[in-house]
Write a protein that holds these residues in place. Structure first.
Motif, PDB file in Angstrom:
ATOM      1  N   VAL A  38       0.398   3.039  11.943  1.00  0.00           N
ATOM      2  CA  VAL A  38       1.730   2.438  11.916  1.00  0.00           C
ATOM      3  C   VAL A  38       1.896   1.663  10.614  1.00  0.00           C
ATOM      4  N   TRP A  39       2.984   1.973   9.922  1.00  0.00           N
ATOM      5  CA  TRP A  39       3.289   1.342   8.648  1.00  0.00           C
ATOM      6  C   TRP A  39       4.697   0.763   8.715  1.00  0.00           C
ATOM      7  N   GLN A  40       4.972  -0.219   7.871  1.00  0.00           N
ATOM      8  CA  GLN A  40       6.325  -0.775   7.814  1.00  0.00           C
ATOM      9  C   GLN A  40       6.762  -0.883   6.366  1.00  0.00           C
ATOM     10  N   THR A  41       8.036  -0.596   6.157  1.00  0.00           N
ATOM     11  CA  THR A  41       8.609  -0.715   4.825  1.00  0.00           C
ATOM     12  C   THR A  41       9.938  -1.445   4.918  1.00  0.00           C
ATOM     13  N   ALA A  42      10.257  -2.198   3.896  1.00  0.00           N
ATOM     14  CA  ALA A  42      11.522  -2.938   3.853  1.00  0.00           C
ATOM     15  C   ALA A  42      12.398  -2.362   2.752  1.00  0.00           C
ATOM     16  N   GLY A  43      13.679  -2.274   3.039  1.00  0.00           N
ATOM     17  CA  GLY A  43      14.621  -1.842   2.017  1.00  0.00           C
ATOM     18  C   GLY A  43      14.513  -0.383   1.641  1.00  0.00           C
ATOM     19  N   TYR A  44      14.209   0.487   2.618  1.00  0.00           N
ATOM     20  CA  TYR A  44      14.099   1.915   2.325  1.00  0.00           C
ATOM     21  C   TYR A  44      15.492   2.535   2.218  1.00  0.00           C
TER      22      TYR A  44
ATOM     23  N   ALA B  58       0.848  -1.182   0.000  1.00  0.00           N
ATOM     24  CA  ALA B  58       0.000   0.000   0.000  1.00  0.00           C
ATOM     25  C   ALA B  58       0.889   1.239   0.000  1.00  0.00           C
ATOM     26  N   ARG B  59       0.271   2.397   0.101  1.00  0.00           N
ATOM     27  CA  ARG B  59       1.018   3.630   0.286  1.00  0.00           C
ATOM     28  C   ARG B  59       0.364   4.408   1.411  1.00  0.00           C
ATOM     29  N   ILE B  60       1.156   5.216   2.097  1.00  0.00           N
ATOM     30  CA  ILE B  60       0.620   6.036   3.175  1.00  0.00           C
ATOM     31  C   ILE B  60      -0.291   7.093   2.561  1.00  0.00           C
ATOM     32  N   PRO B  61      -1.551   7.157   2.985  1.00  0.00           N
ATOM     33  CA  PRO B  61      -2.510   8.066   2.340  1.00  0.00           C
ATOM     34  C   PRO B  61      -2.375   9.498   2.846  1.00  0.00           C
ATOM     35  N   ALA B  62      -1.209  10.069   2.624  1.00  0.00           N
ATOM     36  CA  ALA B  62      -0.974  11.439   3.074  1.00  0.00           C
ATOM     37  C   ALA B  62       0.243  11.994   2.352  1.00  0.00           C
ATOM     38  N   GLU B  63       0.302  13.311   2.268  1.00  0.00           N
ATOM     39  CA  GLU B  63       1.503  13.974   1.778  1.00  0.00           C
ATOM     40  C   GLU B  63       2.371  14.310   2.981  1.00  0.00           C
ATOM     41  N   ILE B  64       3.578  13.744   3.015  1.00  0.00           N
ATOM     42  CA  ILE B  64       4.479  13.914   4.152  1.00  0.00           C
ATOM     43  C   ILE B  64       5.753  14.584   3.658  1.00  0.00           C
ATOM     44  N   GLY B  65       6.107  15.683   4.302  1.00  0.00           N
ATOM     45  CA  GLY B  65       7.191  16.510   3.804  1.00  0.00           C
ATOM     46  C   GLY B  65       8.521  15.808   3.661  1.00  0.00           C
ATOM     47  N   CYS B  66       8.816  14.846   4.538  1.00  0.00           N
ATOM     48  CA  CYS B  66      10.142  14.229   4.541  1.00  0.00           C
ATOM     49  C   CYS B  66      10.177  12.862   3.869  1.00  0.00           C
ATOM     50  N   LEU B  67       9.053  12.413   3.295  1.00  0.00           N
ATOM     51  CA  LEU B  67       9.014  11.097   2.655  1.00  0.00           C
ATOM     52  C   LEU B  67       8.395  11.191   1.266  1.00  0.00           C
ATOM     53  N   ASP B  68       8.895  10.365   0.370  1.00  0.00           N
ATOM     54  CA  ASP B  68       8.316  10.243  -0.969  1.00  0.00           C
ATOM     55  C   ASP B  68       7.201   9.204  -0.905  1.00  0.00           C
ATOM     56  N   THR B  69       6.043   9.613  -0.418  1.00  0.00           N
ATOM     57  CA  THR B  69       4.962   8.655  -0.193  1.00  0.00           C
ATOM     58  C   THR B  69       4.390   8.094  -1.487  1.00  0.00           C
ATOM     59  N   GLU B  70       4.557   8.795  -2.590  1.00  0.00           N
ATOM     60  CA  GLU B  70       4.049   8.285  -3.865  1.00  0.00           C
ATOM     61  C   GLU B  70       4.756   6.998  -4.266  1.00  0.00           C
ATOM     62  N   ASN B  71       6.051   6.917  -3.988  1.00  0.00           N
ATOM     63  CA  ASN B  71       6.845   5.774  -4.441  1.00  0.00           C
ATOM     64  C   ASN B  71       7.254   4.830  -3.314  1.00  0.00           C
ATOM     65  N   LEU B  72       6.847   5.141  -2.097  1.00  0.00           N
ATOM     66  CA  LEU B  72       7.222   4.318  -0.951  1.00  0.00           C
ATOM     67  C   LEU B  72       6.166   3.242  -0.728  1.00  0.00           C
ATOM     68  N   ARG B  73       6.538   1.988  -0.934  1.00  0.00           N
ATOM     69  CA  ARG B  73       5.606   0.877  -0.731  1.00  0.00           C
ATOM     70  C   ARG B  73       5.682   0.424   0.719  1.00  0.00           C
ATOM     71  N   VAL B  74       4.545   0.316   1.355  1.00  0.00           N
ATOM     72  CA  VAL B  74       4.495   0.027   2.784  1.00  0.00           C
ATOM     73  C   VAL B  74       3.419  -1.012   3.074  1.00  0.00           C
TER      74      VAL B  74
END
Length: 224
Positions: A34-40, A6-22
């Motif tokens: 709470v979200w988790q991502t691997a290989g960030y 999934a993706r975090i449903p928000a615009e976050i200033g310090c993260l590229d949420t569009e391309n971050l798979r969580v």
């Protein structure tokens, strides 16, 4: 309730949420998802990948709130060492509003320690885990000292806060509002019943942890 890819449903200033798979891990914590991502990969460390838990504060949070959260978490980290995951508290903008994000070391919960309903499983398990018993003893001692000296009750209301991870080591996984302020029950005329319930449950679960540790130590002595 894990929701993968999934993706975090928000615009976050310090993260590229569009391309971050969580993977969505939880929505039941204190004012956070709470979200988790691997290989960030961080911008400055392209050659290193991190497994990371991302905790998004869902209510408004100003700079003073961030300072208090960071102070309380840092106090626990100093006293409980590796029981507390490494974490960074970040002031950022979430959907255009000033807020906070926590980026924390990822641990996978394996066994819930603070649940009295599974004591029959927990006691023989802990009897076999010497390091985990030492860690639990430190946690109990620290929690009791903080309550006595500072009138703060460590948050055990959420069952997933205190766990064994896959390596069978004790981890405390909360980040926001790690303490309930017990003195508020006596300082204000009409204290929130929700606060009273959370404190009562946390105190009872701490007492259960004392019982669990004593029982596990007693059983361990018969096994050696």
């Amino acid at each position: 309730m894990a929701k993968e890819d999934a993706r975090i449903p928000a615009e976050i200033g310090c993260l590229d949420t569009e391309n971050l798979r969580v993977t969505l891990i939880s929505t039941v914590g204190a004012h956070c998802d709470v979200w988790q991502t691997a290989g960030y990969h961080f911008e400055r460390e392209k050659n290193r990948a991190f497994d990371m838990v991302i905790k998004r504060h869902t209510l408004s949070c100003n700079s003073l709130d961030v300072k208090i959260y960071r102070r309380d978490y840092g106090m626990l980290k100093k006293q409980l060492h590796d029981i507390i995951p490494e974490a960074i508290f970040v002031r950022t903008r979430i959907d255009g509003e000033e807020n906070m994000l926590v980026l924390a070391q990822a641990f996978t919960p394996w066994f819930n320690l603070a649940n009295p309903a599974i004591a029959e499983d927990a006691i023989p398990l802990m009897a076999k885990l010497h390091k985990a018993r030492l860690q639990l003893g430190l946690f109990i001692q620290t929690a009791k000292e903080i309550r006595t000296n500072q009138q703060k009750v460590i948050d055990l209301y959420v069952l997933d806060n205190l766990v064994l991870d896959r390596n069978k080591e004790v981890r405390y996984l909360d980040s926001f509002e790690v303490f309930f302020h017990e003195d508020l029950l006596y300082m204000i005329d009409d204290p929130c019943e929700d606060l009273r319930e959370k404190i009562d449950v946390s105190v009872k679960r701490l007492a259960y942890l004392e019982f669990l540790l004593a029982s596990a130590n007693e059983l361990a002595a018969t096994l050696s």
